[in-house]
Scaffold this motif. Structure first.
Motif, PDB file in Angstrom:
ATOM      1  N   HIS A 157       0.870  -1.215   0.050  1.00 31.76           N
ATOM      2  CA  HIS A 157      -0.100   0.037   0.014  1.00 31.76           C
ATOM      3  C   HIS A 157       0.952   1.224   0.125  1.00 31.76           C
ATOM      4  N   PRO A 158       0.380   2.283  -0.351  1.00 29.60           N
ATOM      5  CA  PRO A 158       1.242   3.702  -0.419  1.00 29.60           C
ATOM      6  C   PRO A 158       1.823   3.859   0.915  1.00 29.60           C
ATOM      7  N   ARG A 159       3.329   4.279   0.914  1.00 30.53           N
ATOM      8  CA  ARG A 159       3.881   4.471   2.245  1.00 30.53           C
ATOM      9  C   ARG A 159       4.842   5.511   1.985  1.00 30.53           C
ATOM     10  N   THR A 160       5.217   6.216   3.198  1.00 31.23           N
ATOM     11  CA  THR A 160       6.168   7.280   3.082  1.00 31.23           C
ATOM     12  C   THR A 160       7.757   6.833   3.043  1.00 31.23           C
ATOM     13  N   THR A 161       8.594   7.837   2.951  1.00 30.25           N
ATOM     14  CA  THR A 161       9.973   7.426   3.000  1.00 30.25           C
ATOM     15  C   THR A 161      10.291   6.948   4.693  1.00 30.25           C
ATOM     16  N   THR A 162       9.617   7.933   5.670  1.00 31.13           N
ATOM     17  CA  THR A 162       9.935   7.652   7.086  1.00 31.13           C
ATOM     18  C   THR A 162       9.330   6.241   7.273  1.00 31.13           C
ATOM     19  N   ASP A 163       8.123   5.915   6.914  1.00 29.77           N
ATOM     20  CA  ASP A 163       7.508   4.640   7.182  1.00 29.77           C
ATOM     21  C   ASP A 163       8.501   3.554   6.860  1.00 29.77           C
ATOM     22  N   LEU A 164       8.883   3.675   5.608  1.00 28.92           N
ATOM     23  CA  LEU A 164       9.621   2.637   4.778  1.00 28.92           C
ATOM     24  C   LEU A 164      11.260   2.430   5.644  1.00 28.92           C
ATOM     25  N   ALA A 165      11.615   3.747   6.100  1.00 25.11           N
ATOM     26  CA  ALA A 165      12.867   3.579   6.795  1.00 25.11           C
ATOM     27  C   ALA A 165      12.909   2.985   7.999  1.00 25.11           C
ATOM     28  N   GLY A 166      11.477   3.189   8.824  1.00 24.88           N
ATOM     29  CA  GLY A 166      11.301   2.311  10.134  1.00 24.88           C
ATOM     30  C   GLY A 166      11.347   0.926  10.030  1.00 24.88           C
ATOM     31  N   GLU A 167      10.622   0.541   8.836  1.00 18.88           N
ATOM     32  CA  GLU A 167      10.433  -1.001   8.554  1.00 18.88           C
ATOM     33  C   GLU A 167      11.834  -1.532   8.354  1.00 18.88           C
ATOM     34  N   LEU A 168      12.761  -0.871   7.529  1.00 11.14           N
ATOM     35  CA  LEU A 168      14.012  -1.377   7.124  1.00 11.14           C
ATOM     36  C   LEU A 168      15.010  -1.287   8.311  1.00 11.14           C
ATOM     37  N   GLN A 169      14.541  -0.333   9.262  1.00 11.61           N
ATOM     38  CA  GLN A 169      15.469  -0.008  10.267  1.00 11.61           C
ATOM     39  C   GLN A 169      16.895   0.779   9.544  1.00 11.61           C
ATOM     40  N   VAL A 170      16.669   1.493   8.663  1.00 14.03           N
ATOM     41  CA  VAL A 170      17.772   2.524   7.866  1.00 14.03           C
ATOM     42  C   VAL A 170      17.309   3.862   8.106  1.00 14.03           C
ATOM     43  N   THR A 171      18.199   4.877   7.682  1.00 13.62           N
ATOM     44  CA  THR A 171      17.794   6.158   7.765  1.00 13.62           C
ATOM     45  C   THR A 171      16.913   6.651   6.627  1.00 13.62           C
ATOM     46  N   PRO A 172      15.975   7.528   6.732  1.00 12.71           N
ATOM     47  CA  PRO A 172      15.262   8.262   5.627  1.00 12.71           C
ATOM     48  C   PRO A 172      16.037   8.583   4.485  1.00 12.71           C
ATOM     49  N   SER A 173      16.996   9.036   4.643  1.00 19.61           N
ATOM     50  CA  SER A 173      17.949   9.411   3.496  1.00 19.61           C
ATOM     51  C   SER A 173      18.421   8.287   2.530  1.00 19.61           C
ATOM     52  N   GLN A 205       3.041   9.901  -4.885  1.00 17.23           N
ATOM     53  CA  GLN A 205       1.594  10.345  -4.864  1.00 17.23           C
ATOM     54  C   GLN A 205       1.584  11.702  -3.505  1.00 17.23           C
ATOM     55  N   ARG A 206       1.322  12.758  -3.851  1.00 29.61           N
ATOM     56  CA  ARG A 206       1.294  13.729  -2.679  1.00 29.61           C
ATOM     57  C   ARG A 206      -0.102  13.709  -2.061  1.00 29.61           C
ATOM     58  N   ILE A 207      -0.267  13.750  -0.681  1.00 32.93           N
ATOM     59  CA  ILE A 207      -1.432  13.905  -0.002  1.00 32.93           C
ATOM     60  C   ILE A 207      -1.141  14.854   1.070  1.00 32.93           C
ATOM     61  N   GLY A 208      -1.622  16.034   0.949  1.00 31.35           N
ATOM     62  CA  GLY A 208      -1.441  17.047   1.801  1.00 31.35           C
ATOM     63  C   GLY A 208       0.020  17.545   1.945  1.00 31.35           C
ATOM     64  N   LYS A 209       0.729  17.506   3.098  1.00 28.41           N
ATOM     65  CA  LYS A 209       2.377  17.587   3.092  1.00 28.41           C
ATOM     66  C   LYS A 209       2.937  16.259   3.023  1.00 28.41           C
TER      67      LYS A 209
END
Length: 315
Positions: free
Chosen positions: A257-273, A291-295
């Protein structure tokens, strides 16, 4: 033969669309008479073991002996991004009089025990059993064909694009002629209603509405069908990881499902960058789209990624 009459405004209003529910309904033709669909025999063979699971008491009434279907089963799509659930909702809300009249017109009789509810339920089961495992592959081909036709239209004009749709379709001087589709010829004016062009794998020559005077719609055979079933299974996870790298393959796995960079970083246990770098490469190679939703910016897999991973994007 059907002849559509288009004026200059009609030519400017030609549009393309993909219909999941139309592909599903039309695919019943290939199961009924596989010999007419040699390019889809790979799919027919693959689904043979599942035929007994289906509700044929309902499905057998959705296409007649001459391959005709009631128009309410194939509502005219409005976009290349049409969703199955939206089309099933349209069918579920068909007026009872229209439902009965179109079934009787197609079959010469009104089947007992059929309703929009039983039809929609049978179609949902059919989709999950017969279509969903293969839809990503099918939709990718249909979308690629639309992209090609759009290129022809912009480079050479509407007339050249229409004349390239297939051997049964010809255009000249405002007349779009569709052969091999009806025993009784008819001519219909578009009259500002818009002509929708819909690539379909289950034509095989062309598809038109059953009822005269229905909203203008033309299904045509897409390019590349001969190679559609040349790869029986999507690549394994190990193959995909070798192709694009383990971290990027893992990201595609997580994009159910659509996910943010921060969400994926948490799952992978790496930095958002670090995730952002992988996402940018996946985006440049056409495997994810933002896909932009708000901010927030959410990322989701493209149809190409779904084809590689065997994911069903229609759900």
């Amino acid at each position: 033969m059907l002849t559509y009459v288009l004026d200059s405004e009609d030519l400017a209003d030609v549009r393309f669309a993909v219909s999941p529910v139309a592909e599903m309904v039309l695919s019943l033709r290939a199961l009924r008479d596989p010999g007419r669909f040699p390019l889809q025999l790979g799919w027919v063979r693959a689904v043979q073991p599942k035929l007994q699971e289906l509700d044929w008491d309902v499905l057998r009434w959705l296409v007649n002996d001459t391959m005709g279907s009631p128009d309410f089963l194939t509502p005219r799509p409005t976009s290349p991004l049409t969703q199955l659930t939206d089309e099933l909702d349209i069918i579920a809300n068909v007026d009872p009089d229209t439902f009965n009249e179109q079934l009787a017109a197609v079959h010469g009789e009104l089947p007992e025990g059929l309703s929009t509810t039983t039809v929609v339920e049978a179609l949902k089961h059919y989709w999950q059993t017969m279509m969903a495992p293969y839809w990503s592959r099918m939709r990718t081909l249909l979308s690629a064909d639309i992209s090609y036709r759009g290129h022809v239209l912009t480079q050479y004009g509407t007339g050249a694009m229409l004349n390239g749709l297939g051997p049964a379709i010809t255009y000249a001087d405002g007349l779009l002629k569709v052969d091999r589709v009806a025993a009784i010829s008819r001519t219909e004016k578009i009259n500002g209603r818009g002509l929708v062009l819909q690539p379909t794998l289950f034509g095989p020559h062309a598809v038109i509405p059953f009822d005269p005077g229905a909203d203008p719609l033309l299904g045509y055979p897409p390019r590349g069908q001969a190679n559609l079933w040349s790869v029986a299974e999507p690549p394994s996870h190990q193959d995909l990881a070798q192709l694009i790298g383990t971290p990027r393959a893992r990201i595609l796995d997580l994009l159910t499902h659509p996910r943010t960079t921060t969400d994926l970083a948490g799952e992978l246990q790496v930095t958002p960058s670090a995730v952002s770098q992988h996402l940018q490469l996946l985006r440049r190679t056409g495997l994810v789209e933002p896909q932009r939703i708000g901010k927030q910016v959410l990322y989701r897999p493209t149809e190409l990624a779904a084809l590689l991973t065997g994911t069903d994007l229609s759900r």
